[in-house]
Design a protein around this motif. Structure first.
Motif, mmCIF file in Angstrom:
data_model
loop_
_atom_site.group_PDB
_atom_site.id
_atom_site.type_symbol
_atom_site.label_atom_id
_atom_site.label_comp_id
_atom_site.label_asym_id
_atom_site.label_seq_id
_atom_site.Cartn_x
_atom_site.Cartn_y
_atom_site.Cartn_z
ATOM 1 N N LEU A 30 -47.448 53.171 -32.696
ATOM 2 C CA LEU A 30 -48.405 52.096 -32.960
ATOM 3 C C LEU A 30 -47.971 51.166 -34.087
ATOM 4 C CD1 LEU A 30 -51.125 50.976 -32.025
ATOM 5 C CD2 LEU A 30 -52.225 52.407 -33.742
ATOM 6 N N ASP A 31 -47.404 51.712 -35.149
ATOM 7 C CA ASP A 31 -47.033 50.883 -36.299
ATOM 8 C C ASP A 31 -45.604 50.370 -36.234
ATOM 9 O OD1 ASP A 31 -49.401 50.995 -38.246
ATOM 10 O OD2 ASP A 31 -49.136 53.084 -37.684
ATOM 11 N N GLY A 32 -44.844 50.813 -35.245
ATOM 12 C CA GLY A 32 -43.489 50.309 -35.089
ATOM 13 C C GLY A 32 -42.480 50.863 -36.062
ATOM 14 N N ASN A 33 -42.869 51.881 -36.837
ATOM 15 C CA ASN A 33 -41.925 52.432 -37.818
ATOM 16 C C ASN A 33 -41.405 53.817 -37.447
ATOM 17 O OD1 ASN A 33 -44.291 53.807 -38.241
ATOM 18 N ND2 ASN A 33 -44.387 53.468 -40.442
ATOM 19 N N ILE A 34 -41.733 54.286 -36.244
ATOM 20 C CA ILE A 34 -41.224 55.561 -35.738
ATOM 21 C C ILE A 34 -40.646 55.306 -34.351
ATOM 22 C CG2 ILE A 34 -41.834 57.891 -34.974
ATOM 23 C CD1 ILE A 34 -44.065 57.888 -37.050
ATOM 24 N N GLU A 35 -39.489 55.888 -34.101
ATOM 25 C CA GLU A 35 -38.810 55.709 -32.820
ATOM 26 C C GLU A 35 -38.516 57.070 -32.194
ATOM 27 O OE1 GLU A 35 -34.715 53.665 -31.006
ATOM 28 O OE2 GLU A 35 -35.004 53.879 -33.175
ATOM 29 N N LEU A 36 -38.931 57.266 -30.946
ATOM 30 C CA LEU A 36 -38.599 58.479 -30.205
ATOM 31 C C LEU A 36 -37.143 58.390 -29.770
ATOM 32 C CD1 LEU A 36 -39.608 61.141 -28.839
ATOM 33 C CD2 LEU A 36 -40.039 59.751 -26.791
ATOM 34 N N VAL A 37 -36.310 59.338 -30.226
ATOM 35 C CA VAL A 37 -34.880 59.269 -29.923
ATOM 36 C C VAL A 37 -34.385 60.417 -29.060
ATOM 37 C CG1 VAL A 37 -34.371 57.958 -32.018
ATOM 38 C CG2 VAL A 37 -34.256 60.464 -32.074
ATOM 39 N N CYS A 38 -35.180 61.478 -28.928
ATOM 40 C CA CYS A 38 -34.724 62.620 -28.142
ATOM 41 C C CYS A 38 -35.909 63.512 -27.814
ATOM 42 C CB CYS A 38 -33.657 63.425 -28.900
ATOM 43 S SG CYS A 38 -34.261 64.187 -30.429
ATOM 44 N N GLY A 39 -35.700 64.485 -26.945
ATOM 45 C CA GLY A 39 -36.774 65.406 -26.632
ATOM 46 C C GLY A 39 -36.364 66.535 -25.722
ATOM 47 N N ALA A 40 -37.137 67.612 -25.799
ATOM 48 C CA ALA A 40 -37.101 68.725 -24.851
ATOM 49 C C ALA A 40 -38.539 68.859 -24.377
ATOM 50 C CB ALA A 40 -36.605 70.002 -25.515
ATOM 51 N N PHE A 41 -38.842 68.236 -23.263
ATOM 52 C CA PHE A 41 -40.221 67.938 -22.907
ATOM 53 C C PHE A 41 -40.895 68.984 -22.030
ATOM 54 C CE2 PHE A 41 -38.019 63.920 -23.693
ATOM 55 C CZ PHE A 41 -38.848 63.351 -24.644
ATOM 56 N N SER A 42 -40.169 69.982 -21.570
ATOM 57 C CA SER A 42 -40.743 70.967 -20.666
ATOM 58 C C SER A 42 -39.945 72.257 -20.736
ATOM 59 C CB SER A 42 -40.741 70.427 -19.223
ATOM 60 O OG SER A 42 -41.150 71.417 -18.308
ATOM 61 N N SER A 43 -40.606 73.371 -20.403
ATOM 62 C CA SER A 43 -39.895 74.648 -20.318
ATOM 63 C C SER A 43 -39.001 74.709 -19.086
ATOM 64 C CB SER A 43 -40.903 75.806 -20.290
ATOM 65 O OG SER A 43 -41.808 75.648 -19.198
ATOM 66 N N ASP A 44 -39.245 73.806 -18.142
ATOM 67 C CA ASP A 44 -38.373 73.684 -16.973
ATOM 68 C C ASP A 44 -37.268 72.679 -17.302
ATOM 69 O OD1 ASP A 44 -37.802 71.872 -14.350
ATOM 70 O OD2 ASP A 44 -38.133 73.968 -13.789
ATOM 71 N N PRO A 45 -35.991 73.096 -17.338
ATOM 72 C CA PRO A 45 -34.908 72.215 -17.785
ATOM 73 C C PRO A 45 -34.827 70.899 -17.012
ATOM 74 C CG PRO A 45 -34.133 74.473 -17.678
ATOM 75 C CD PRO A 45 -35.501 74.472 -17.071
ATOM 76 N N ALA A 46 -34.924 70.968 -15.690
ATOM 77 C CA ALA A 46 -34.817 69.749 -14.887
ATOM 78 C C ALA A 46 -35.980 68.817 -15.185
ATOM 79 C CB ALA A 46 -34.770 70.101 -13.403
ATOM 80 N N ARG A 47 -37.178 69.377 -15.317
ATOM 81 C CA ARG A 47 -38.360 68.562 -15.610
ATOM 82 C C ARG A 47 -38.257 67.958 -17.011
ATOM 83 N NH1 ARG A 47 -43.301 68.513 -13.117
ATOM 84 N NH2 ARG A 47 -45.101 67.847 -14.346
ATOM 85 N N SER A 48 -37.679 68.714 -17.942
ATOM 86 C CA SER A 48 -37.501 68.220 -19.296
ATOM 87 C C SER A 48 -36.607 66.987 -19.311
ATOM 88 C CB SER A 48 -36.899 69.315 -20.181
ATOM 89 O OG SER A 48 -36.682 68.843 -21.492
ATOM 90 N N VAL A 49 -35.469 67.088 -18.646
ATOM 91 C CA VAL A 49 -34.534 65.968 -18.603
ATOM 92 C C VAL A 49 -35.144 64.776 -17.875
ATOM 93 C CG1 VAL A 49 -32.300 65.195 -17.717
ATOM 94 C CG2 VAL A 49 -32.512 67.457 -18.775
ATOM 95 N N SER A 50 -35.822 65.050 -16.767
ATOM 96 C CA SER A 50 -36.459 63.979 -16.004
ATOM 97 C C SER A 50 -37.520 63.265 -16.823
ATOM 98 C CB SER A 50 -37.076 64.555 -14.726
ATOM 99 O OG SER A 50 -37.818 63.578 -14.027
ATOM 100 N N SER A 51 -38.299 64.018 -17.584
ATOM 101 C CA SER A 51 -39.337 63.421 -18.428
ATOM 102 C C SER A 51 -38.713 62.495 -19.462
ATOM 103 C CB SER A 51 -40.156 64.509 -19.121
ATOM 104 O OG SER A 51 -40.873 65.286 -18.183
ATOM 105 N N GLY A 52 -37.622 62.929 -20.057
ATOM 106 C CA GLY A 52 -36.951 62.109 -21.048
ATOM 107 C C GLY A 52 -36.395 60.832 -20.467
ATOM 108 N N ARG A 53 -35.817 60.928 -19.294
ATOM 109 C CA ARG A 53 -35.265 59.734 -18.646
ATOM 110 C C ARG A 53 -36.376 58.742 -18.290
ATOM 111 N NH1 ARG A 53 -31.023 57.934 -19.509
ATOM 112 N NH2 ARG A 53 -30.286 57.339 -17.429
ATOM 113 N N ASN A 54 -37.549 59.276 -17.912
ATOM 114 C CA ASN A 54 -38.680 58.403 -17.604
ATOM 115 C C ASN A 54 -39.215 57.697 -18.847
ATOM 116 O OD1 ASN A 54 -38.615 58.999 -14.879
ATOM 117 N ND2 ASN A 54 -40.195 60.588 -15.004
ATOM 118 N N LEU A 55 -38.856 58.226 -20.011
ATOM 119 C CA LEU A 55 -39.243 57.594 -21.273
ATOM 120 C C LEU A 55 -38.125 56.699 -21.811
ATOM 121 C CD1 LEU A 55 -40.968 60.685 -22.938
ATOM 122 C CD2 LEU A 55 -42.106 58.621 -22.101
#
Length: 396
Positions: A30-55
């Motif tokens: 919201l304030d523009g001073n934080i940037e999402l640069v990486c993530g492990a978004f799910s316990s399912d590896p494929a879903r985790s990577v897919s979620s990150g790519r969608n972001l």
């Protein structure tokens, strides 16, 4: 003068179809001073990577699991790697992820409750003593401007001596057995992922934290009555807790997820011997200040003078509604400022930056375990206990 740089955030949890992860990302952005640069978004590896790519993250920063993320991020140049991780998983993963992040050299901002058990919260405090990194907890409702103004009024004598606190957090979304089918409900009613409590662990702990934050008083004793209203449910979905505070005030905490028709009805009333306050999240830009001898005053966000903390939390002119996302963002904003202070070698206590920390984490987990334990006891009053798996003495 050096150009300010965005604070770099990683995220664990919050993948596709995860409600709270999306909220955290919006708040952080919201304030523009934080940037999402990486993530492990799910316990399912494929879903985790897919979620990150969608972001829109690069493939090499979308990790299959959090351990890999911490190891790989630590290898990156200091000006590229994430600086803190936002933990938005179900409760049972909060502690192992936070511990691993701190030991790998990253700050942590965790969704509440802090851990799965009180013992884990105490263990996390021990990790923090040696890690030299920051830890914050997203008790979101502390972020509302008028909650900060309420704290100012309650702690500067405007209400006189605080005598009674009434706090309620009621929802109706788990009123029936068939409500458990959603992803959000499934883990909350599962003891293996939620812990010893559903209702108190999910929303009751917010109410307890809010009462302590505004009054600047700690709960010292409780009388608890929890119930699983829905047949077959293993964890509580409704409860009432009588409270005693260390400043002599008495109180009551109501929390329910089976209150049909309620949305997110969070309301706080604080009574002193000279005045009282009444605030509800359903209308968060209004705070009522009442007295027996003066006309009732309606305080509106953005109108008139406010304490510095409340003023800093306001983002729009009067009459432009602010709410949940802005309150959430205030926690992220303060944590980002705290990280900047840390990196400049300046004092950076959680209290100074108005960020809930490990003390609130421990008290929150103690509240959850105590409400469950005390509800099972035939004794009436019990001392608030921060020693896990011990019996509390009865108070008089």
């Amino acid at each position: 003068m050096e150009q300010p740089k965005k604070i770099r955030m990683g995220m664990v949890g919050g993948g596709q179809d995860a409600f709270i992860g999306t909220v955290h990302r919006m708040a952080a952005n919201l304030d523009g001073n934080i940037e999402l640069v990486c993530g492990a978004f799910s316990s399912d590896p494929a879903r985790s990577v897919s979620s990150g790519r969608n972001l829109y993250l690069p493939a090499e920063r979308c990790y299959a699991d959090y351990k890999t993320m911490f190891a790989e991020e630590a290898k990156l140049p200091e000006h590229e790697r994430m600086q803190f991780v936002s933990i938005v998983t179900p409760n049972h993963l909060h502690f192992p992820v936070a511990k691993a992040a701190l030991e790998a050299g990253f700050h942590v901002l965790s969704d509440k409750p802090a851990t799965f058990t009180l013992q884990e919260a105490l263990d996390l405090a021990d990790v923090l003593k040696t890690s030299n990194y920051l830890y914050g907890l997203t008790h979101t409702y502390n972020g509302y401007p008028l909650i900060k103004q309420a704290k100012h009024l309650a702690t500067t004598g405007v209400l006189g001596k605080i005598t009674k606190v009434v706090v309620e957090y009621s929802q109706g979304w788990l009123a029936n057995k068939d409500d458990e089918g959603s992803k959000q409900a499934q883990w909350r009613v599962d003891p293996a992922r939620a812990g010893v409590s559903c209702c108190m662990g999910d929303i009751g702990v917010h109410a307890a934290n809010l009462a302590e934050y505004v009054t600047d008083a700690n709960i010292s004793a409780m009388c608890s009555d929890l119930n699983a209203v829905v047949e077959g449910r293993q964890l509580d979905d409704d409860g009432t807790v009588l409270l005693r505070f260390d400043n002599g005030a008495r109180g009551v905490l109501l929390s329910s997820q089976i209150a049909v028709g309620e949305e997110n009805y969070l309301r706080l009333r604080v009574y002193g011997d000279q005045g009282s306050l009444d605030w509800s999240q359903m209308e968060p830009n209004s705070l009522w200040l009442k007295s027996n001898s003066k006309p009732t005053q309606l305080i509106r966000t953005g109108v008139g003078e406010f304490c510095p903390a409340a003023q800093a939390a306001m983002r729009t002119p009067a009459g432009h509604p602010e709410g949940y996302l802005e309150a959430f963002a205030n926690i992220y904003q303060n944590f980002a400022i705290q990280i900047n202070a840390f990196e400049q070698g300046l004092p950076c206590s959680n209290e100074a930056f108005d960020v809930p920390g490990i003390e609130q984490a421990i008290r929150g987990m103690a509240f959850i375990e105590n409400t469950v334990k005390f509800s099972q006891s035939e004794l009436k009053w019990h001392d608030f206990d921060i020693s896990p798996f011990t019996n509390s003495g009865e108070t008089q």
